[in-house]
Scaffold this motif. Structure first.
Motif, PDB file in Angstrom:
ATOM      1  N   ALA A  71       0.835  -1.208   0.000  1.00 49.00           N
ATOM      2  CA  ALA A  71       0.000   0.000   0.000  1.00 49.00           C
ATOM      3  C   ALA A  71       0.865   1.251   0.000  1.00 49.00           C
ATOM      4  CB  ALA A  71      -0.934  -0.006   1.208  1.00 49.00           C
ATOM      5  N   THR A  72       1.948   1.232   0.775  1.00 47.26           N
ATOM      6  CA  THR A  72       2.865   2.367   0.825  1.00 47.26           C
ATOM      7  C   THR A  72       3.449   2.647  -0.552  1.00 47.26           C
ATOM      8  OG1 THR A  72       3.470   1.912   3.125  1.00 47.26           O
ATOM      9  CG2 THR A  72       5.028   3.206   1.843  1.00 47.26           C
ATOM     10  N   LEU A  73       3.951   1.615  -1.197  1.00 43.04           N
ATOM     11  CA  LEU A  73       4.578   1.787  -2.508  1.00 43.04           C
ATOM     12  C   LEU A  73       3.562   2.183  -3.580  1.00 43.04           C
ATOM     13  CD1 LEU A  73       7.080  -1.193  -2.496  1.00 43.04           C
ATOM     14  CD2 LEU A  73       7.551   1.220  -2.059  1.00 43.04           C
ATOM     15  N   LEU A  74       2.355   1.636  -3.498  1.00 42.58           N
ATOM     16  CA  LEU A  74       1.321   1.975  -4.470  1.00 42.58           C
ATOM     17  C   LEU A  74       0.932   3.451  -4.382  1.00 42.58           C
ATOM     18  CD1 LEU A  74      -0.609   0.854  -6.653  1.00 42.58           C
ATOM     19  CD2 LEU A  74      -2.284   0.562  -4.817  1.00 42.58           C
ATOM     20  N   VAL A  75       0.701   3.931  -3.168  1.00 40.18           N
ATOM     21  CA  VAL A  75       0.324   5.335  -2.983  1.00 40.18           C
ATOM     22  C   VAL A  75       1.462   6.262  -3.383  1.00 40.18           C
ATOM     23  CG1 VAL A  75      -0.232   7.066  -1.230  1.00 40.18           C
ATOM     24  CG2 VAL A  75      -1.439   4.904  -1.257  1.00 40.18           C
ATOM     25  N   ARG A  76       2.686   5.930  -2.964  1.00 43.28           N
ATOM     26  CA  ARG A  76       3.830   6.775  -3.307  1.00 43.28           C
ATOM     27  C   ARG A  76       4.013   6.856  -4.814  1.00 43.28           C
ATOM     28  NH1 ARG A  76       8.887   6.492  -5.144  1.00 43.28           N
ATOM     29  NH2 ARG A  76      10.253   8.177  -4.503  1.00 43.28           N
ATOM     30  N   SER A  77       3.998   5.720  -5.479  1.00 47.27           N
ATOM     31  CA  SER A  77       4.194   5.708  -6.929  1.00 47.27           C
ATOM     32  C   SER A  77       3.074   6.452  -7.648  1.00 47.27           C
ATOM     33  CB  SER A  77       4.264   4.267  -7.439  1.00 47.27           C
ATOM     34  OG  SER A  77       5.354   3.601  -6.873  1.00 47.27           O
ATOM     35  N   GLY A  78       1.854   6.248  -7.203  1.00 50.90           N
ATOM     36  CA  GLY A  78       0.727   6.929  -7.827  1.00 50.90           C
ATOM     37  C   GLY A  78       0.817   8.439  -7.694  1.00 50.90           C
ATOM     38  N   ILE A  79       1.190   8.921  -6.517  1.00 48.58           N
ATOM     39  CA  ILE A  79       1.314  10.366  -6.307  1.00 48.58           C
ATOM     40  C   ILE A  79       2.471  10.925  -7.132  1.00 48.58           C
ATOM     41  CG2 ILE A  79       1.879  12.149  -4.608  1.00 48.58           C
ATOM     42  CD1 ILE A  79       0.218  10.558  -2.588  1.00 48.58           C
ATOM     43  N   LEU A  80       3.603  10.218  -7.167  1.00 46.84           N
ATOM     44  CA  LEU A  80       4.741  10.709  -7.952  1.00 46.84           C
ATOM     45  C   LEU A  80       4.419  10.764  -9.440  1.00 46.84           C
ATOM     46  CD1 LEU A  80       7.895   9.118  -6.284  1.00 46.84           C
ATOM     47  CD2 LEU A  80       7.070  11.469  -6.121  1.00 46.84           C
ATOM     48  N   VAL A  81       3.732   9.751  -9.945  1.00 47.97           N
ATOM     49  CA  VAL A  81       3.352   9.762 -11.362  1.00 47.97           C
ATOM     50  C   VAL A  81       2.389  10.915 -11.624  1.00 47.97           C
ATOM     51  CG1 VAL A  81       2.045   8.481 -13.120  1.00 47.97           C
ATOM     52  CG2 VAL A  81       3.818   7.338 -11.805  1.00 47.97           C
ATOM     53  N   ARG A  82       1.462  11.139 -10.720  1.00 45.39           N
ATOM     54  CA  ARG A  82       0.509  12.245 -10.878  1.00 45.39           C
ATOM     55  C   ARG A  82       1.234  13.585 -10.840  1.00 45.39           C
ATOM     56  NH1 ARG A  82      -4.021  13.652 -13.110  1.00 45.39           N
ATOM     57  NH2 ARG A  82      -5.260  15.047 -11.870  1.00 45.39           N
ATOM     58  N   ARG A  83       2.171  13.741  -9.907  1.00 41.30           N
ATOM     59  CA  ARG A  83       2.949  14.983  -9.836  1.00 41.30           C
ATOM     60  C   ARG A  83       3.791  15.171 -11.090  1.00 41.30           C
ATOM     61  NH1 ARG A  83       6.430  15.257  -4.542  1.00 41.30           N
ATOM     62  NH2 ARG A  83       7.120  17.157  -5.583  1.00 41.30           N
ATOM     63  N   ALA A  84       4.301  14.080 -11.639  1.00 46.62           N
ATOM     64  CA  ALA A  84       5.160  14.166 -12.829  1.00 46.62           C
ATOM     65  C   ALA A  84       4.392  14.691 -14.031  1.00 46.62           C
ATOM     66  CB  ALA A  84       5.753  12.795 -13.147  1.00 46.62           C
ATOM     67  N   HIS A  85       3.107  14.407 -14.099  1.00 46.09           N
ATOM     68  CA  HIS A  85       2.305  14.883 -15.226  1.00 46.09           C
ATOM     69  C   HIS A  85       2.143  16.398 -15.218  1.00 46.09           C
ATOM     70  CE1 HIS A  85       1.295  11.102 -17.063  1.00 46.09           C
ATOM     71  NE2 HIS A  85       0.891  10.610 -15.915  1.00 46.09           N
ATOM     72  N   PHE A  86       2.291  17.022 -14.059  1.00 49.51           N
ATOM     73  CA  PHE A  86       2.126  18.471 -13.962  1.00 49.51           C
ATOM     74  C   PHE A  86       3.431  19.238 -14.111  1.00 49.51           C
ATOM     75  CE2 PHE A  86      -1.685  16.970 -11.701  1.00 49.51           C
ATOM     76  CZ  PHE A  86      -2.641  17.598 -12.479  1.00 49.51           C
ATOM     77  N   LEU A  87       4.552  18.535 -14.115  1.00 45.49           N
ATOM     78  CA  LEU A  87       5.845  19.206 -14.288  1.00 45.49           C
ATOM     79  C   LEU A  87       6.100  19.455 -15.767  1.00 45.49           C
ATOM     80  CD1 LEU A  87       8.127  17.292 -11.771  1.00 45.49           C
ATOM     81  CD2 LEU A  87       7.145  19.557 -11.512  1.00 45.49           C
ATOM     82  N   ARG A  88       6.693  20.581 -16.043  1.00 45.37           N
ATOM     83  CA  ARG A  88       7.043  20.913 -17.423  1.00 45.37           C
ATOM     84  C   ARG A  88       8.547  20.899 -17.562  1.00 45.37           C
ATOM     85  NH1 ARG A  88       2.503  24.416 -19.779  1.00 45.37           N
ATOM     86  NH2 ARG A  88       0.903  24.072 -18.234  1.00 45.37           N
TER      87      ARG A  88
END
Length: 174
Positions: free
Chosen positions: A135-152
């Motif tokens: 659960a820890t790794l799933l949430v962390r990875s999901g948030i990082l991928v989501r944050r990565a989509h907003f970076l330019r």
């Protein structure tokens, strides 16, 4: 023997994950960011001893607390990680000292939950810890991928006259 194998798997997974996160690593925004947490969850759920049959209510309460702790650690770890983009558009991440503090608090909470279960007489299997790690790794990875989509991507500065064109980013792999 299965408990020993599970415990060894947990220790190896935690050491590998923590060691990798304090180095700069490229964020893969592809479709496989959930694969490692899914494998860990399947390994955890294959054992029948996830819930103590003699004290079902206390065991489920401890498992729920363990899962919520895992989710909170994953979210805290993701939001305290530093992220940046390179001129070629790749997104990189590295854990910070605050991320280490999140891990330390999380390990302390997990030890506390294990101690509470021991006091209550609840049989606790390593599969609960493995499921919380997933659960820890799933949430962390999901948030990082989501944050990565907003970076330019950051545009590289144009070279001055007479300056070499190649600039090393310091993150190239051999």
């Amino acid at each position: 023997m299965s408990g020993l194998v599970d415990a060894l798997l947990i220790v190896v997974a935690v050491v590998v994950v923590i060691a990798r996160q304090f180095r700069a690593s490229r964020i893969d925004t592809g479709q496989r960011w959930w694969l490692l947490p899914a494998v860990l969850a399947v390994v955890a759920l294959r054992e029948p001893g996830l819930v103590d049959t003699h004290q079902r209510t206390a065991s489920v309460a401890l498992l729920t607390a363990e899962l919520f702790t895992g989710l909170a650690i994953g979210a805290g770890w993701a939001w305290t990680s530093r992220m940046w983009t390179e001129p070629d558009g790749t997104v990189w991440s590295r854990s910070t000292k605050a991320s280490g503090a999140v891990w330390a608090v999380g390990i302390g909470l997990r030890v506390g939950l294990f101690a509470l279960g021991a006091v209550l007489g609840v049989h606790q299997d390593s599969s609960a810890l493995l499921l919380a790690l997933a659960a820890t790794l799933l949430v962390r990875s999901g948030i990082l991928v989501r944050r990565a989509h907003f970076l330019r991507p950051v545009a590289a500065p144009a070279p001055a006259y007479g300056e070499r064109m190649f600039r090393s980013t310091g993150k190239e792999r051999v």
